[in-house]
Design a protein around this motif. Structure first.
Motif, PDB file in Angstrom:
ATOM      1  N   TYR A  46      -3.082   0.609  -3.965  1.00 13.69           N
ATOM      2  CA  TYR A  46      -2.661  -0.807  -3.540  1.00 13.69           C
ATOM      3  C   TYR A  46      -1.738  -1.151  -4.988  1.00 13.69           C
ATOM      4  O   TYR A  46      -2.008  -0.793  -6.006  1.00 13.69           O
ATOM      5  N   VAL A  88     -11.554  -0.611  -4.562  1.00 15.76           N
ATOM      6  CA  VAL A  88     -11.669  -1.796  -3.809  1.00 15.76           C
ATOM      7  C   VAL A  88     -12.209  -1.613  -2.385  1.00 15.76           C
ATOM      8  O   VAL A  88     -11.889  -0.587  -1.935  1.00 15.76           O
ATOM      9  N   SER A  89     -13.023  -2.640  -1.944  1.00 13.57           N
ATOM     10  CA  SER A  89     -13.312  -2.598  -0.641  1.00 13.57           C
ATOM     11  C   SER A  89     -12.476  -2.986   0.436  1.00 13.57           C
ATOM     12  O   SER A  89     -12.637  -2.474   1.493  1.00 13.57           O
ATOM     13  N   ASN A  90     -11.700  -3.902   0.090  1.00 14.92           N
ATOM     14  CA  ASN A  90     -10.853  -4.742   0.972  1.00 14.92           C
ATOM     15  C   ASN A  90      -9.925  -5.362   0.228  1.00 14.92           C
ATOM     16  O   ASN A  90      -9.869  -5.749  -1.093  1.00 14.92           O
ATOM     17  N   VAL A  91      -8.623  -5.981   0.867  1.00 13.36           N
ATOM     18  CA  VAL A  91      -7.833  -6.550   0.401  1.00 13.36           C
ATOM     19  C   VAL A  91      -8.122  -8.080  -0.350  1.00 13.36           C
ATOM     20  O   VAL A  91      -7.593  -8.545  -1.521  1.00 13.36           O
ATOM     21  N   GLU A  92      -9.364  -8.606   0.113  1.00  8.19           N
ATOM     22  CA  GLU A  92      -9.603 -10.008  -0.229  1.00  8.19           C
ATOM     23  C   GLU A  92     -10.180  -9.704  -1.706  1.00  8.19           C
ATOM     24  O   GLU A  92     -10.036 -10.629  -2.738  1.00  8.19           O
ATOM     25  N   GLU A  93     -10.729  -8.781  -2.242  1.00  7.29           N
ATOM     26  CA  GLU A  93     -11.068  -8.198  -3.602  1.00  7.29           C
ATOM     27  C   GLU A  93      -9.799  -8.452  -4.612  1.00  7.29           C
ATOM     28  O   GLU A  93     -10.077  -8.928  -5.603  1.00  7.29           O
ATOM     29  N   GLU A 129      -6.994 -10.095  -3.751  1.00 10.00           N
ATOM     30  CA  GLU A 129      -6.589 -11.088  -4.111  1.00 10.00           C
ATOM     31  C   GLU A 129      -7.538 -12.196  -5.009  1.00 10.00           C
ATOM     32  O   GLU A 129      -7.184 -13.137  -5.874  1.00 10.00           O
ATOM     33  N   GLN A 165      -6.939   2.807  -4.017  1.00 14.06           N
ATOM     34  CA  GLN A 165      -7.560   2.342  -2.839  1.00 14.06           C
ATOM     35  C   GLN A 165      -9.235   2.487  -2.886  1.00 14.06           C
ATOM     36  O   GLN A 165      -9.943   1.410  -2.500  1.00 14.06           O
ATOM     37  N   TYR A 166      -9.659   3.318  -3.487  1.00 10.64           N
ATOM     38  CA  TYR A 166     -11.042   3.549  -3.327  1.00 10.64           C
ATOM     39  C   TYR A 166     -11.897   2.649  -4.089  1.00 10.64           C
ATOM     40  O   TYR A 166     -13.080   2.470  -4.361  1.00 10.64           O
ATOM     41  N   GLN A 211       0.937  -1.261  -0.068  1.00  9.57           N
ATOM     42  CA  GLN A 211      -0.004  -0.107  -0.028  1.00  9.57           C
ATOM     43  C   GLN A 211       0.932   1.229   0.110  1.00  9.57           C
ATOM     44  O   GLN A 211       1.813   1.428   0.918  1.00  9.57           O
TER      45      GLN A 211
END
Length: 83
Positions: free
Chosen positions: A23, A43-48, A50, A40-41, A18
């Motif tokens: 990201y 995606v809502s989280n890191v899992e998305e 991945e 960053q805006y 980050q």
């Protein structure tokens, strides 16, 4: 740049960072690397992120690494750095 985590892959070293409101996905293979950035805006989280590193994407990454290797080898030969 802040390290977040590694993304599991049997073929490549994939790291997630980050930095500067983005990201960064860094994919390494030997002497070559590819870097992809996403705001960053987006995606809502890191899992998305991945989830996006799927087999189809990694197949295209492989094709690009192969092309990078050909291009680099060609210029080394053309400029008589290697024979």
């Amino acid at each position: 740049m802040r390290y977040i985590k590694d993304i599991v892959s049997n073929k490549y070293k994939i790291s997630l960072y980050q930095w500067n409101n983005k990201y960064i996905i860094k994919i390494e293979s030997g002497m070559y690397e590819q870097t992809y950035k996403i705001d960053q805006y987006e995606v809502s989280n890191v899992e998305e992120i991945e989830k996006c590193v799927d087999d189809l994407f990694l197949n295209k990454v492989t094709n690009l690494f192969d092309s990078m290797n050909v291009d680099f080898t060609d210029t080394l030969k053309r400029n008589e750095v290697i024979f």
